[in-house]
Design a protein around this motif. Sequence first.
Motif, short mmCIF file in Angstrom:
data_model
loop_
_atom_site.label_atom_id
_atom_site.label_comp_id
_atom_site.label_asym_id
_atom_site.label_seq_id
_atom_site.Cartn_x
_atom_site.Cartn_y
_atom_site.Cartn_z
N HIS A 1 0.82 -1.22 0.00
CA HIS A 1 0.00 0.00 0.00
C HIS A 1 0.85 1.27 0.00
O HIS A 1 0.31 2.36 0.09
CB HIS A 1 -0.95 -0.01 1.20
N PHE A 2 2.16 1.10 -0.09
CA PHE A 2 3.09 2.23 -0.03
C PHE A 2 2.72 3.14 1.15
O PHE A 2 2.49 4.35 1.00
CB PHE A 2 3.07 3.01 -1.35
N ALA A 3 2.69 2.52 2.32
CA ALA A 3 2.22 3.23 3.52
C ALA A 3 3.35 4.00 4.21
O ALA A 3 3.45 4.02 5.44
CB ALA A 3 1.59 2.21 4.48
N PHE A 4 4.21 4.59 3.42
CA PHE A 4 5.31 5.39 3.97
C PHE A 4 5.85 6.30 2.87
O PHE A 4 5.61 6.04 1.69
CB PHE A 4 6.43 4.50 4.50
N GLN A 5 6.53 7.33 3.29
CA GLN A 5 7.27 8.12 2.31
C GLN A 5 8.72 8.22 2.77
O GLN A 5 9.56 7.46 2.34
CB GLN A 5 6.62 9.49 2.10
N CYS A 6 9.01 9.09 3.75
CA CYS A 6 10.41 9.18 4.20
C CYS A 6 10.81 7.94 4.98
O CYS A 6 11.98 7.58 5.02
CB CYS A 6 10.65 10.44 5.01
N CYS B 1 2.83 10.66 11.69
CA CYS B 1 3.48 10.62 10.37
C CYS B 1 3.27 11.98 9.73
O CYS B 1 2.13 12.44 9.63
CB CYS B 1 2.87 9.52 9.50
N ARG B 2 4.35 12.61 9.30
CA ARG B 2 4.25 13.94 8.71
C ARG B 2 4.25 13.88 7.18
O ARG B 2 4.16 14.91 6.53
CB ARG B 2 5.41 14.84 9.18
N CYS B 3 4.40 12.68 6.61
CA CYS B 3 4.44 12.58 5.15
C CYS B 3 3.10 12.13 4.59
O CYS B 3 2.53 12.78 3.72
CB CYS B 3 5.51 11.58 4.70
N THR B 4 2.62 11.00 5.05
CA THR B 4 1.40 10.44 4.47
C THR B 4 0.18 11.08 5.13
O THR B 4 0.29 11.83 6.10
CB THR B 4 1.31 8.92 4.69
N GLY B 5 -0.96 10.74 4.63
CA GLY B 5 -2.19 11.21 5.25
C GLY B 5 -2.85 10.12 6.07
O GLY B 5 -4.03 10.20 6.36
N TYR B 6 -2.09 9.10 6.42
CA TYR B 6 -2.57 7.97 7.23
C TYR B 6 -3.49 7.02 6.43
O TYR B 6 -3.72 5.91 6.86
CB TYR B 6 -3.32 8.40 8.51
#
Lengths: 152, 283
Positions: free
Chosen positions: A92-97, A132-137
């Motif tokens: 689900h690509f549940a991360f960015q950084c 998490c400051r990257c994704t929108g959860y």
Amino acid sequence: MKTHNLVLRINGEDRQVTVRSADTLLYTLRGRLGLTGSKPGCLNGDCGACTVNVDGWPMKSCLMLAVEAQGKEITTVEGLHDAPIQKAFVEHFAFQCGYCTPGFIMNCHSLVNNHPGADDKKIKEWLESNICRCTGYAEIEAAVKEVLGKKS
Amino acid sequence: MISFDFDYLTPTTMQEAAELFQRLDQEGKSPYYYSGGTELITLGRLNMAYSEAVIDLKNIPECHAHGLSGDFLVQGSALSLTAAEVANFFPFLTSVASQVADHTARGKITIGGNICAAIFYREAVLPYLLVDSTVIIAGNKGITAKKMSDAFKEKIQLKKGEFLVQLLTERKWLNAPFIHIKRRQQWQTGYPLITIAALQAEDGLRVGLSGLCPFPFRSAAVEAALNKKEFNREEKIREALKAMPSPILDDVEGSKEYRLFALRNLLEEILNWQEGGFKLENT
């Protein structure tokens, strides 16, 4: 200096370590045992980046002294091997950084194990423990739901 | 990292803990009773708390008691907020406790630690204040029992060397109608602006507040205003607002004026809940 020679049960292994009474579990894992998967963030119990599992439940390792962890079963992100929640995070690509990811994964791993029938309210309640400051959860929630769906 | 060193001691009896405290105090080690420990760890990191001897109460069986016994619910001070939520013997406490910090942190924060905290919210005390639970306290002179109304005046009243062991709540209160509303500056996380808790007793409405003043409280004057039959709704709220203790907080979470504005609306909601037959969902 007040020190203790401890044997901590971590990821299924007994690990011997000498700690100060004042050392947090987070510092001990990272600085003394080389388990750097648990991330230091706020160091104040707010962000959840340092979350591990203690006896199967999520614990912010910055809020626990290492001496309190004696006799408990500690699991860090290094102790997970192809756990369903790890695969779901990738799919689900549940991360960015990625910095918060180990903490999220340990929290979500405990959630799906302890509450295989978790509803939206329960999922939201648990996810509020991590920032998490990257994704929108949304992707993280989708990953959790995929694992719950597979279990049900 | 906590910059100072301390001894970490794990007594297994109340007497041992109290004796340790007395000895360590005489040795000038600033002993500190420790339960969940989140406050010592977070404030210690900032050099806002200090001790050379930490006495962990978690190995004392009485501090872990949890269950119904005779006419009372017995809850040990070292129970985590999560443990109290999961068992759910006291739904009013569950409602209040489930809004403290976040889910993971509540697995570490204890009932006793929250009530005895230096941080002023101490929301877990509200249900116990409103039902006037009995507080069991241990110290060098043995064990004492007090009503919460006597034991908690803005903060828990403990003499040097004393610690909170248990809270005893009469069964008759466990299913009394209650409402608990927590208002934050925004969203569902972060520190509260105001928390209000209310319970309908035979003698009328009981109300407790946290986040309005720099201490949680239950006020007889506020309750008298809200329960006065001769008053209409507007008069009840006006007189209740006049009866609030001081000072009203004026900080980054909200100005004094905004808090009073939010409080007026909260009192409206409490009266709506009462007049509506206690049917509103807790928020």
